[in-house]
Design a protein around this motif. Sequence first.
Motif, PDB file in Angstrom:
ATOM      1  N   GLU B  99       0.837  -1.205   0.000  1.00  0.00           N
ATOM      2  CA  GLU B  99       0.000   0.000   0.000  1.00  0.00           C
ATOM      3  C   GLU B  99       0.872   1.255   0.000  1.00  0.00           C
ATOM      4  O   GLU B  99       0.605   2.198  -0.739  1.00  0.00           O
ATOM      5  N   TYR B 102       2.419   1.679  -3.494  1.00  0.00           N
ATOM      6  CA  TYR B 102       1.467   2.120  -4.525  1.00  0.00           C
ATOM      7  C   TYR B 102       1.187   3.619  -4.420  1.00  0.00           C
ATOM      8  O   TYR B 102       0.762   4.240  -5.389  1.00  0.00           O
ATOM      9  N   LYS B 103       1.396   4.190  -3.238  1.00  0.00           N
ATOM     10  CA  LYS B 103       1.129   5.629  -3.059  1.00  0.00           C
ATOM     11  C   LYS B 103       2.275   6.497  -3.596  1.00  0.00           C
ATOM     12  O   LYS B 103       2.105   7.698  -3.793  1.00  0.00           O
ATOM     13  N   PHE B 106       4.274   7.184  -9.616  1.00  0.00           N
ATOM     14  CA  PHE B 106       4.179   6.074 -10.557  1.00  0.00           C
ATOM     15  C   PHE B 106       4.803   6.474 -11.892  1.00  0.00           C
ATOM     16  O   PHE B 106       4.634   7.605 -12.331  1.00  0.00           O
ATOM     17  N   TYR B 172       5.490  -2.998 -10.530  1.00  0.00           N
ATOM     18  CA  TYR B 172       4.398  -3.870 -10.079  1.00  0.00           C
ATOM     19  C   TYR B 172       3.313  -3.976 -11.146  1.00  0.00           C
ATOM     20  O   TYR B 172       2.198  -4.405 -10.885  1.00  0.00           O
ATOM     21  N   GLN B 173       3.674  -3.542 -12.367  1.00  0.00           N
ATOM     22  CA  GLN B 173       2.730  -3.618 -13.484  1.00  0.00           C
ATOM     23  C   GLN B 173       3.477  -4.058 -14.739  1.00  0.00           C
ATOM     24  O   GLN B 173       4.593  -3.619 -14.989  1.00  0.00           O
TER      25      GLN B 173
END
Lengths: 203, 230
Positions: B99, B102-103, B106, B172-173
């Motif tokens: 979490e 992800y913040k 990006f 993460y993608q």
Amino acid sequence: MTSNSLERQPARMPKRPKQALLAKIFHWVNIVSVSIMLTSGLQIYNANPVFGGRAGPHVFPLFTLGGWLAGGRDWHFAAMTLFALNLLWYGVYIGLTRRWKNRFVGGNDVKALQVGQNQKRNAYAWHRIVYTAIVPILLLAVFTGIGMYKPAQFYWIVDAFGGWDALRIVHFMTVPTVIGFAIAHSLLALKVGGTRLLESMFW
Amino acid sequence: MHRRQFLHLTGLSSAGLLLSGCGTNFLSDLAGNATEPFNQKVEELLLKPQTLVPEFPISQIEPEKLLVNTFRSTPQIDPAQYRLIIDGEVAQPMQLSLEDIYKLPFRSMVIRHVCVEGWAAIVQWGGVPLRELIQLAQPKNSAKYVYFQSVDRYYESWDMASCLHPQTLMAYQKNGEPLPIDNGAPLRLAAPIKLGYKQSKWVTRITLTSQLLKYKGYWEDQGYEWFAGL
């Protein structure tokens, strides 16, 4: 009798052609470095064959150098500088001494082939065409190799060949081309100047 | 049938060479050791630490070309339990949950992923730039190298300049979707400037060090080149 004819032979034999020492050095270093580049390159090829990927046909281990991928890369990257710098200084040398003008293929060779009367002259013209043509092939091997070695920094090289796979194919195709050249070059040299010419280039 | 037998044979022989690599490849090591310091200097000079490598349009992604190479087996990771540790030569060691990660800022990029084996694939990776993570942890001046520890015990080390490159991501993608476990979920290294074996999957620990340690990376310690820049 035998000893007599042996003694007389040197006097009758035409003089061995004289080759420039620097040309001989280039020739030797090129043979050694190209052989290392070629065999270590085939080792790298085997990690993931250009044609067919992992399931594609592999090169017989006898013709590969390094034992495994990392060893092949060790040899390839050890010899690449030697191979490229050898071409570089030789390019400067033939430029400065104007060897480029009279030691490589020229209009006179093309003319000789067009007239086509003198067999010996024709063979010599082909000999010069073949060993001149290998120079751009060796430079192409270096150029495509730089693109594969550092594709992020030299992305324009990859782009110039239309992508990674095409670049890889062109780089690899220099291998059969160089092998074919080595055979044709040796045969033509023999035809043009016999073993005397061959020896003059090596020793 | 023939091909399969042949592959089996070559697989066996290369495994054998791998095991006895140090002994039988003495000459290769010698050739490598003699020239690698010079080659590495050239590689470091060629690396433009802050210049972006040109990216590709999304339409050029080659999903089928990205092969999965895993040195052991795919690990099991519970995303809720997952923590990324950043430590070593930093003023602010930390532990981040997914979490938290992800913040962070990006970045998405479509780049060419190049494997040491010779194949390449155009891939989209999305994630947090590694330099954001490094800056969060406040690196000390002594920090020169970065070690990456993975769940499957794969380990890697990078030079700092490559870690601070804007296109070096903790991704993460992949190709617009959450990173698949086979490709290193929940978090992996992704960058256009290093060969694939430098890009660790399943990373759980990032350690900044002042020098290279005896162990440089799983493959490097078996003979692969360390810098492996592209």
